[in-house]
Design an enzyme around this catalytic site. Structure first.
Site, short mmCIF file in Angstrom:
data_model
loop_
_atom_site.label_atom_id
_atom_site.label_comp_id
_atom_site.label_asym_id
_atom_site.label_seq_id
_atom_site.Cartn_x
_atom_site.Cartn_y
_atom_site.Cartn_z
N ALA A 225 0.88 -20.60 -43.98
CA ALA A 225 1.67 -19.37 -43.82
C ALA A 225 1.41 -18.34 -44.92
O ALA A 225 1.71 -17.16 -44.74
CB ALA A 225 3.16 -19.71 -43.78
N SER A 226 0.83 -18.78 -46.04
CA SER A 226 0.55 -17.83 -47.13
C SER A 226 -0.42 -16.76 -46.63
O SER A 226 -1.49 -17.08 -46.13
CB SER A 226 -0.09 -18.57 -48.32
OG SER A 226 0.81 -19.51 -48.86
N HIS B 41 0.97 -24.22 -40.13
CA HIS B 41 0.47 -24.42 -41.50
C HIS B 41 -0.21 -23.14 -41.97
O HIS B 41 -0.56 -22.29 -41.17
CB HIS B 41 -0.56 -25.56 -41.53
CG HIS B 41 0.04 -26.91 -41.35
ND1 HIS B 41 -0.07 -27.91 -42.29
CD2 HIS B 41 0.79 -27.44 -40.34
CE1 HIS B 41 0.56 -29.00 -41.86
NE2 HIS B 41 1.08 -28.73 -40.68
N ASN C 177 4.75 -24.22 -42.97
CA ASN C 177 4.29 -24.81 -44.23
C ASN C 177 3.70 -23.73 -45.15
O ASN C 177 2.85 -22.95 -44.73
CB ASN C 177 3.20 -25.85 -43.96
CG ASN C 177 3.76 -27.13 -43.37
OD1 ASN C 177 4.86 -27.16 -42.84
ND2 ASN C 177 3.00 -28.21 -43.48
N VAL C 178 4.16 -23.75 -46.39
CA VAL C 178 3.71 -22.77 -47.38
C VAL C 178 3.25 -23.52 -48.63
O VAL C 178 3.95 -24.41 -49.10
CB VAL C 178 4.86 -21.81 -47.79
CG1 VAL C 178 4.32 -20.66 -48.60
CG2 VAL C 178 5.62 -21.31 -46.57
N ASP D 59 2.01 -35.07 -46.32
CA ASP D 59 1.29 -34.05 -45.54
C ASP D 59 -0.16 -34.49 -45.28
O ASP D 59 -0.77 -35.17 -46.12
CB ASP D 59 1.31 -32.75 -46.37
CG ASP D 59 1.17 -31.51 -45.54
OD1 ASP D 59 1.25 -31.60 -44.31
OD2 ASP D 59 0.99 -30.43 -46.14
N HIS D 60 -0.71 -34.12 -44.14
CA HIS D 60 -2.15 -34.27 -43.86
C HIS D 60 -2.73 -35.62 -44.23
O HIS D 60 -3.76 -35.70 -44.91
CB HIS D 60 -2.94 -33.17 -44.58
CG HIS D 60 -2.74 -31.81 -43.99
ND1 HIS D 60 -3.18 -31.46 -42.74
CD2 HIS D 60 -2.09 -30.73 -44.49
CE1 HIS D 60 -2.83 -30.20 -42.49
NE2 HIS D 60 -2.16 -29.74 -43.52
N THR E 39 -0.08 -22.08 -50.83
CA THR E 39 -0.88 -21.22 -51.72
C THR E 39 -0.03 -20.18 -52.45
O THR E 39 -0.13 -20.04 -53.68
CB THR E 39 -1.99 -20.51 -50.93
OG1 THR E 39 -2.82 -21.49 -50.32
CG2 THR E 39 -2.84 -19.63 -51.84
N HIS F 292 -5.78 -22.88 -44.36
CA HIS F 292 -5.27 -23.26 -45.68
C HIS F 292 -5.98 -22.38 -46.72
O HIS F 292 -7.18 -22.14 -46.61
CB HIS F 292 -5.57 -24.73 -45.98
CG HIS F 292 -4.78 -25.68 -45.14
ND1 HIS F 292 -5.35 -26.75 -44.50
CD2 HIS F 292 -3.46 -25.73 -44.85
CE1 HIS F 292 -4.41 -27.42 -43.84
NE2 HIS F 292 -3.25 -26.82 -44.04
ZN LIG Z 1 -1.39 -27.92 -43.91
#
Ligand SMILES: [Zn+2]
Length: 300
Positions: A207-208, A205, A227-228, A81-82, A230, A177
């Protein structure tokens, strides 16, 4: 089972769903999430952050996740990721990652495209590349309060996707994020404009904290991966904090603690999969977005 992430995403979108992608820092969490996906008969992606990949044991974790994914009864992708550092990208793919987010979102437009090309030249056509346009505020690995910024410009999307050759596009539409400052204000109007311009599926990204009904309907905007991180960490950490004392008193019962840890991760994964698979219909109108051929071997 091994499957290309872009094919998993296109297949899920065909069924009006997005593929959930969960950040993993350890094998216990990853195993629990794969078990949840197997029970729900749904594909998932396991994300490894660059800081994790750069840990002394990071590449061994990726290799272990590769084995876990290949043995699973549903398609599982292992994505770095990232990532900005080509050396980390190269090492992660050699260790077993089959997808990479080559994240040039903090760079200017041309340099961002150049990073995706450099990553593509390095890893070859078998590795799925996600790119990101429009920066997402916040830290991937530590959750602090963040305010949205850097909205993706829909006017840049068609050229960026065409010239970068990315298979998936991460966008910034009010998502962050970590924790949201106040109520998340996702710009679905912008998401709709981006979806019209993008030749490839979109990725959401952060989604939390986003309302469940918004997560459930994201696929109608051609969002094929969510993407989840947190909220999964919150669930696991609160479980560890509340049960560690009892297990310590119970004869230093580390196995018991890991069972609780695994249970928390699996329950979270199952809930997220239930949200993404609820109220879907295989014949549902997908808004006219272009659909790719569906690989018949893939379950939903
Ligand atoms: Zn992300």
């Amino acid at each position: 089972m091994r499957a290309r992430l872009d094919e998993m995403v296109n297949h899920s979108l065909h069924h009006g769903r997005a593929v959930p992608a969960f950040t993993c820092y350890d094998f216990t969490t990853a195993t629990a999430l794969v078990e949840a996906a197997e029970e729900m008969k749904h594909s998932i992606a396991l994300l490894v952050a660059p800081r994790t990949a750069s840990r002394p044991d990071g590449l061994r974790l990726i290799s272990a996740l590769r084995g876990l994914a290949d043995e699973a009864s549903v398609p599982v992708s292992i994505q770095l990721d990232h990532a900005k550092d080509l050396q980390v990208i190269h090492a992660a793919v050699r260790a077993g990652a089959d997808a990479v987010l080559a994240d040039g979102s903090t760079l200017d437009f041309e340099t961002n495209i150049a990073l995706v090309h450099a990553a593509s030249d390095l890893v070859g056509p078998d590795v799925v590349l996600e790119a990101e346009l429009g920066g997402l505020p916040g830290d991937e690995d530590k959750a602090f309060i963040n305010q949205a910024s850097g909205i993706t410009d829909p006017g840049q999307v068609e050229e960026f996707v065409r010239r970068s050759g990315a298979h998936l596009l991460a966008v910034s539409v009010g998502n962050v994020h970590g924790h949201y400052k106040g109520r998340p204000e996702i710009r679905w109007d912008v998401m709709g404009l981006i979806a019209q311009q993008s030749q490839v599926p979109l990725v959401l990204h952060g989604a939390s904290g986003i309302p469940r009904q918004d997560i459930a309907r994201a696929s109608s905007f051609n969002v094929g991966k969510i993407n989840v991180n947190t909220e999964l960490r919150t669930e696991i950490l609160s479980t560890i904090v509340s049960s560690a004392g009892d297990h310590q008193m119970d004869g230093e019962n580390l196995a018991g603690l890991l069972t609780d840890w695994s249970g928390a991760a699996k329950l979270f994964g199952s809930r997220m999969l239930a949200i993404l698979t609820s109220d879907t219909d295989t014949s549902r109108e997908t808004g006219g977005f272009r659909q790719s051929p569906v690989a018949s071997i893939l379950p939903n």
